[in-house]
Design a protein around this motif. Structure first.
Motif, PDB file in Angstrom:
ATOM      1  N   SER A  19       0.869  -1.380   0.017  1.00  0.00           N
ATOM      2  CA  SER A  19      -0.127   0.435  -0.041  1.00  0.00           C
ATOM      3  C   SER A  19       0.945   1.133  -0.267  1.00  0.00           C
ATOM      4  CB  SER A  19      -1.131  -0.321   1.623  1.00  0.00           C
ATOM      5  OG  SER A  19      -2.105  -1.006   1.232  1.00  0.00           O
ATOM      6  N   MET A  20       1.843   1.395   0.530  1.00  0.00           N
ATOM      7  CA  MET A  20       3.009   2.096   0.410  1.00  0.00           C
ATOM      8  C   MET A  20       3.848   2.821  -0.684  1.00  0.00           C
ATOM      9  SD  MET A  20       2.366   3.094   3.833  1.00  0.00           S
ATOM     10  CE  MET A  20       1.294   2.852   4.545  1.00  0.00           C
ATOM     11  N   PHE A  21       3.379   1.477  -1.138  1.00  0.00           N
ATOM     12  CA  PHE A  21       4.067   1.509  -2.342  1.00  0.00           C
ATOM     13  C   PHE A  21       3.206   1.991  -3.311  1.00  0.00           C
ATOM     14  CE2 PHE A  21       8.130  -0.601  -1.444  1.00  0.00           C
ATOM     15  CZ  PHE A  21       9.021   0.869  -2.275  1.00  0.00           C
ATOM     16  N   PHE A  22       1.681   1.451  -3.241  1.00  0.00           N
ATOM     17  CA  PHE A  22       0.609   2.346  -4.053  1.00  0.00           C
ATOM     18  C   PHE A  22       0.116   3.808  -3.954  1.00  0.00           C
ATOM     19  CE2 PHE A  22      -3.356   1.289  -5.164  1.00  0.00           C
ATOM     20  CZ  PHE A  22      -4.356   2.283  -5.739  1.00  0.00           C
ATOM     21  N   ILE A  23       0.853   4.442  -2.274  1.00  0.00           N
ATOM     22  CA  ILE A  23       1.212   5.856  -2.054  1.00  0.00           C
ATOM     23  C   ILE A  23       2.345   6.714  -3.299  1.00  0.00           C
ATOM     24  CG2 ILE A  23       1.798   7.697  -1.058  1.00  0.00           C
ATOM     25  CD1 ILE A  23       0.050   6.344   1.720  1.00  0.00           C
ATOM     26  N   LEU A  24       2.972   6.411  -3.402  1.00  0.00           N
ATOM     27  CA  LEU A  24       4.543   6.195  -4.243  1.00  0.00           C
ATOM     28  C   LEU A  24       4.360   6.109  -5.760  1.00  0.00           C
ATOM     29  CD1 LEU A  24       7.487   6.734  -3.113  1.00  0.00           C
ATOM     30  CD2 LEU A  24       7.948   5.256  -3.894  1.00  0.00           C
ATOM     31  N   GLY A  25       3.600   5.255  -6.128  1.00  0.00           N
ATOM     32  CA  GLY A  25       2.618   5.045  -7.417  1.00  0.00           C
ATOM     33  C   GLY A  25       2.238   6.111  -7.815  1.00  0.00           C
ATOM     34  N   VAL A  26       1.372   6.860  -7.032  1.00  0.00           N
ATOM     35  CA  VAL A  26      -0.281   7.991  -6.905  1.00  0.00           C
ATOM     36  C   VAL A  26       0.837   9.149  -7.530  1.00  0.00           C
ATOM     37  CG1 VAL A  26      -2.278   9.515  -6.129  1.00  0.00           C
ATOM     38  CG2 VAL A  26      -1.865   6.895  -5.866  1.00  0.00           C
ATOM     39  N   ALA A  27       1.959   9.117  -6.317  1.00  0.00           N
ATOM     40  CA  ALA A  27       2.854  10.427  -6.777  1.00  0.00           C
ATOM     41  C   ALA A  27       3.280  10.285  -7.844  1.00  0.00           C
ATOM     42  CB  ALA A  27       3.800  10.634  -5.248  1.00  0.00           C
ATOM     43  N   TYR A  28       3.979   9.291  -7.878  1.00  0.00           N
ATOM     44  CA  TYR A  28       4.618   9.694  -9.700  1.00  0.00           C
ATOM     45  C   TYR A  28       3.730   9.992 -10.154  1.00  0.00           C
ATOM     46  CZ  TYR A  28       8.928   7.191  -8.163  1.00  0.00           C
ATOM     47  OH  TYR A  28       9.809   6.659  -7.302  1.00  0.00           O
ATOM     48  N   MET A  29       2.375   9.338 -10.541  1.00  0.00           N
ATOM     49  CA  MET A  29       1.661   9.816 -11.678  1.00  0.00           C
ATOM     50  C   MET A  29       0.796  11.418 -11.396  1.00  0.00           C
ATOM     51  SD  MET A  29       1.546   7.861 -13.533  1.00  0.00           S
ATOM     52  CE  MET A  29       0.627   8.012 -15.006  1.00  0.00           C
ATOM     53  N   PHE A  41       3.549   0.651 -10.465  1.00  0.00           N
ATOM     54  CA  PHE A  41       2.190   0.145  -9.961  1.00  0.00           C
ATOM     55  C   PHE A  41       1.860  -1.435 -10.203  1.00  0.00           C
ATOM     56  CE2 PHE A  41       0.247   4.038 -10.381  1.00  0.00           C
ATOM     57  CZ  PHE A  41      -0.542   3.777  -9.269  1.00  0.00           C
ATOM     58  N   LEU A  42       2.839  -2.527 -11.767  1.00  0.00           N
ATOM     59  CA  LEU A  42       2.893  -3.682 -10.933  1.00  0.00           C
ATOM     60  C   LEU A  42       3.717  -4.386  -9.453  1.00  0.00           C
ATOM     61  CD1 LEU A  42       2.258  -5.164 -13.416  1.00  0.00           C
ATOM     62  CD2 LEU A  42       4.609  -5.941 -13.957  1.00  0.00           C
ATOM     63  N   PHE A  43       4.270  -3.592  -9.022  1.00  0.00           N
ATOM     64  CA  PHE A  43       4.272  -3.996  -8.062  1.00  0.00           C
ATOM     65  C   PHE A  43       3.579  -4.196  -6.942  1.00  0.00           C
ATOM     66  CE2 PHE A  43       6.300  -3.267  -3.456  1.00  0.00           C
ATOM     67  CZ  PHE A  43       6.791  -4.184  -3.368  1.00  0.00           C
ATOM     68  N   VAL A  44       2.756  -3.016  -6.833  1.00  0.00           N
ATOM     69  CA  VAL A  44       1.674  -3.076  -6.316  1.00  0.00           C
ATOM     70  C   VAL A  44       0.403  -4.073  -6.274  1.00  0.00           C
ATOM     71  CG1 VAL A  44       0.357  -0.919  -5.416  1.00  0.00           C
ATOM     72  CG2 VAL A  44       2.240   0.033  -5.401  1.00  0.00           C
ATOM     73  N   PHE A  45      -0.426  -3.808  -7.739  1.00  0.00           N
ATOM     74  CA  PHE A  45      -1.145  -4.965  -7.892  1.00  0.00           C
ATOM     75  C   PHE A  45      -0.793  -6.340  -7.795  1.00  0.00           C
ATOM     76  CE2 PHE A  45      -2.424  -0.802 -10.161  1.00  0.00           C
ATOM     77  CZ  PHE A  45      -3.079  -0.449  -9.300  1.00  0.00           C
ATOM     78  N   GLY A  46       0.637  -6.356  -8.300  1.00  0.00           N
ATOM     79  CA  GLY A  46       1.110  -7.654  -7.987  1.00  0.00           C
ATOM     80  C   GLY A  46       1.667  -8.796  -7.247  1.00  0.00           C
ATOM     81  N   THR A  47       2.000  -7.966  -6.371  1.00  0.00           N
ATOM     82  CA  THR A  47       1.961  -7.967  -4.620  1.00  0.00           C
ATOM     83  C   THR A  47      -0.056  -8.458  -4.629  1.00  0.00           C
ATOM     84  OG1 THR A  47       3.380  -6.894  -4.175  1.00  0.00           O
ATOM     85  CG2 THR A  47       2.583  -7.860  -1.809  1.00  0.00           C
ATOM     86  N   LYS A  48      -0.996  -8.067  -4.584  1.00  0.00           N
ATOM     87  CA  LYS A  48      -2.706  -7.878  -4.121  1.00  0.00           C
ATOM     88  C   LYS A  48      -3.356  -8.624  -5.043  1.00  0.00           C
ATOM     89  CE  LYS A  48      -2.918  -3.284  -2.655  1.00  0.00           C
ATOM     90  NZ  LYS A  48      -2.553  -3.512  -1.099  1.00  0.00           N
ATOM     91  N   SER A  49      -2.419  -9.098  -5.982  1.00  0.00           N
ATOM     92  CA  SER A  49      -3.330 -10.429  -6.761  1.00  0.00           C
ATOM     93  C   SER A  49      -2.121 -11.581  -7.355  1.00  0.00           C
ATOM     94  CB  SER A  49      -3.028  -9.846  -8.321  1.00  0.00           C
ATOM     95  OG  SER A  49      -2.119  -9.271  -9.142  1.00  0.00           O
ATOM     96  N   ALA A  50      -1.033 -11.729  -6.666  1.00  0.00           N
ATOM     97  CA  ALA A  50      -0.593 -12.247  -6.149  1.00  0.00           C
ATOM     98  C   ALA A  50       0.186 -13.809  -7.398  1.00  0.00           C
ATOM     99  CB  ALA A  50      -1.009 -13.600  -5.514  1.00  0.00           C
ATOM    100  N   ILE A  51       1.074 -12.595  -7.703  1.00  0.00           N
ATOM    101  CA  ILE A  51       1.811 -12.987  -9.766  1.00  0.00           C
ATOM    102  C   ILE A  51       3.132 -13.120  -8.941  1.00  0.00           C
ATOM    103  CG2 ILE A  51       0.287 -11.809 -10.696  1.00  0.00           C
ATOM    104  CD1 ILE A  51       2.402  -9.762 -11.100  1.00  0.00           C
TER     105      ILE A  51
END
Lengths: 494, 112
Positions: A170-180, A212-222
């Motif tokens: 989730s913290m990396f999600f914030i980071l991704g939102v910051a980038y975008m 974002f691939l890291f973030v969503f990938g962690t949630k979706s278990a890739i």
């Protein structure tokens, strides 16, 4: 503009908050939750119908016009997934009533069940990147509570890992939102898509895409971020594991589908990454399933392998592949949860999930055995059940796009899936009756098996009526692959 | 100023990562908290630091600073606060039940 769009989020939230106040009134809790889930199914079914007839529906919250305020968007993909999550919630709710101890039910099970649905529905519907983060957090905190509820030794140990890994992502999600936000100056996903398509230097955009691939990938278990899943999903009781296995990882897949078709469609190299990761995910996941001898654990690692197929579909990136991904997603939500519920039934009968300690369940409980058999074949992709058509569309589109290697891996994975599902069937259902406790042959599980019937019915229906449903999926594929014709104008030009 | 902030964020992230890799439960949670703060600071920096006068106070200035990142970070901080509280409680319960806060001893499974 339609107020209907906000209802699947608003109703469970309000009822959930009210139910926090009446902790000890079991019947009130049950009836209110049941009515909420039913109303969610009816409203989202109606919403899907409206979207199918009239096109994409949006609502601007607080009447702030589109790129500035938060929008909720119901297109075919999101509204149909909300409908499906409602059905899954209904089945798992009934199953939970039949299996849970009174203490567990009294300790705020129902409110957090509803909050989980708020988070899931919100993630499906929102058209704002930061709002997506907030709904993810709503979903996660409810899942943390549901997974650690009961506080058994094993459960606490595994939920701690689950909580920490998800919080980091989730913290990396914030980071991704910051980038975008730094790159585009907007949080509205449609507006973001317009601005990224005009961007000349896309190198930084690729960095954000990988975050974002890291973030969503962690949630979706890739692969290689799946390591938390097999242990965590083993910990909670069957009804909760079914809800998690069916919905939570799929929310991650949904967000990958949404973001990578809408915003991050600039760089073919990212699609290459998705293809490679998808192939590795499905293959390594299924290897785990082949090696293990525990009912629930096999199913948990199968989640990983099935997510790989969906990632592969997104990586192929043609309308047919997206349609196949959607079909497979729907199929997987239904079938995976059903299988987890059968693991729960087997555990209720024998008191264990070790395959080698149970045998001959088909003789003592024939209907459970045959229902499991149908669902297992569907997971392995045997026609005419639903799993076949999803995989078929994915494989055809892979051939058309000339990604032969990953298609070969997916076919091999299909064979190994069949092998591992049949391993469960042959060792624990077939053969001589051999149970840890002879008295357990008489355990009645008719109600539990009946609760899973809607899911089995749906997987058969999706297979037999594949033609109209495939057309529906193709429409979704068209909508997602051409966001400038569907998604973007409906959000920005209302 | 932005460059300085980026360095500060980098240091916070590396300290957070170091703490994440230690074996004590409490340190891992502290690491997660630090990374959260790093992400929040990064958000503030990437949105641009101090480029105009304060928003909402008067209408004379030629340009205004962007208030949105601060609102978002505030939301994120509140969410992070709730998550941290939950993690601490969970870690305490785990410590009580298992009698250890060494993550090495919490590995593996009983049945494999």
């Amino acid at each position: 503009m339609s107020n209907l769009v906000v209802m699947p989020i608003l109703i469970p939230m309000l009822i959930g908050v009210l139910l926090l106040l009446v902790k000890d009134k079991k019947q009130v809790q049950r009836i209110a939750t049941l009515l909420t889930v039913l109303s969610m199914i009816i409203l989202s079914g109606y919403l899907t119908y409206i979207v199918y007839i009239d096109g994409i529906q949006t609502i601007e919250l607080g009447n702030w016009p589109a790129p500035f305020g938060i929008v909720l968007v119901a297109d075919l993909l999101s509204s149909s997934l909300v409908f499906l999550s409602g059905i899954l919630a209904l089945v798992t709710l009934v199953f939970a009533w039949l299996t849970f101890s009174p203490e567990r039910e009294r300790n705020f099970f129902h409110p957090f069940f509803l909050f989980l649905l708020v988070g899931v529905n919100g993630s499906f519907m929102t058209g704002d990147l930061f709002n997506l983060f907030v709904f993810f957090e709503v979903m996660l905190i409810s899942s943390f509570i549901l997974i650690s509820m009961g506080s058994k030794k094993y459960q606490l140990r595994e939920s701690l890992k689950y909580v920490i890994i998800n919080t980091i992502s989730s913290m990396f999600f914030i980071l991704g939102v910051a980038y975008m936000y730094g790159l585009t100056g907007t949080l509205n996903m449609a507006d973001m898509a317009v601005r990224t398509s005009e961007m000349e230097n896309t190198a930084l955009l690729s960095v954000a895409a990988v975050v974002f691939l890291f973030v969503f990938g962690t949630k979706s278990a890739i692969f290689p971020l799946y390591y938390w899943l097999p242990h965590s999903y083993y910990a909670p009781p069957a009804a909760i594991a079914a809800l998690f296995g069916g919905l939570l990882t799929k929310v991650g897949v949904y967000t990958i589908m949404r973001m990578y078709t809408l915003v991050f469609n600039h760089d073919p190299q990212i699609l290459q990454i998705l293809l490679i990761v998808g192939g590795l995910t499905m293959f390594i996941g299924v290897l785990g399933a082949v090696a293990l001898y525990d009912f629930k654990r096999i199913l948990a690692v199968h989640i990983v392998s099935q997510v790989g197929y969906m990632i592969m579909g997104i990586g192929i990136f043609t309308p047919l592949a997206i349609a196949g991904t959607y079909y497979f997603l729907v199929h997987n939500i239904i079938v995976k949860s059903a299988l987890f519920l059968y693991a729960g039934i087997a555990e209720r009968i024998t008191g264990t999930t070790q395959l080698k300690q149970m045998s001959g369940l088909l003789k003592t409980h024939p209907y459970v055995g045959w229902l499991f058999f149908i669902t297992a074949l569907s997971l392995a992709g045997i026609p005419p059940l639903s799993g076949f058509f999803g995989k078929f569309a994915l494989i055809i589109s892979g051939f058309e796009a000339q990604h032969y290697f990953v298609v070969a891996v997916s076919i091999l994975t299909g064979v190994l899936t069949l092998f591992s599902m049949m391993k469960i069937f042959m060792t624990s259902f077939f053969g001589e009756v051999k149970l840890p406790d002879p008295a357990s042959a008489a355990v009645k599980v008719g109600g539990l098996a009946a609760a899973t019937l809607p899911l089995v019915f749906l997987t058969v229906l999706l297979g037999v009526a594949a033609e109209p449903f495939m057309q529906f999926s193709m429409e979704i594929g068209e909508q997602l692959m051409n966001p400038s014709d569907y998604y973007i104008p409906s959000v920005l030009e209302d | 100023m932005e460059i300085l902030m980026i360095f500060a964020v980098g240091i916070i992230f590396s300290v957070g990562t170091y703490l994440l890799l230690t074996k004590s439960m409490l340190r891992v949670i502290l690491g997660v908290m630090l990374i959260a703060h790093g992400a929040h600071l990064m958000f503030l920096t990437l949105a641009g630091l101090k480029t105009g006068s304060p928003p909402l106070l008067g209408e004379e200035a030629s340009s205004y600073a962007d208030p949105l990142p601060q609102a978002l970070i505030l939301t994120a901080i509140v969410i992070g606060f709730g998550m941290t509280a939950f993690m601490l409680v969970l870690a305490y319960r785990t410590y009580k039940l298992h009698g250890t806060d060494n993550l090495d001893e919490l590995r593996g499974t009983d049945d494999e």
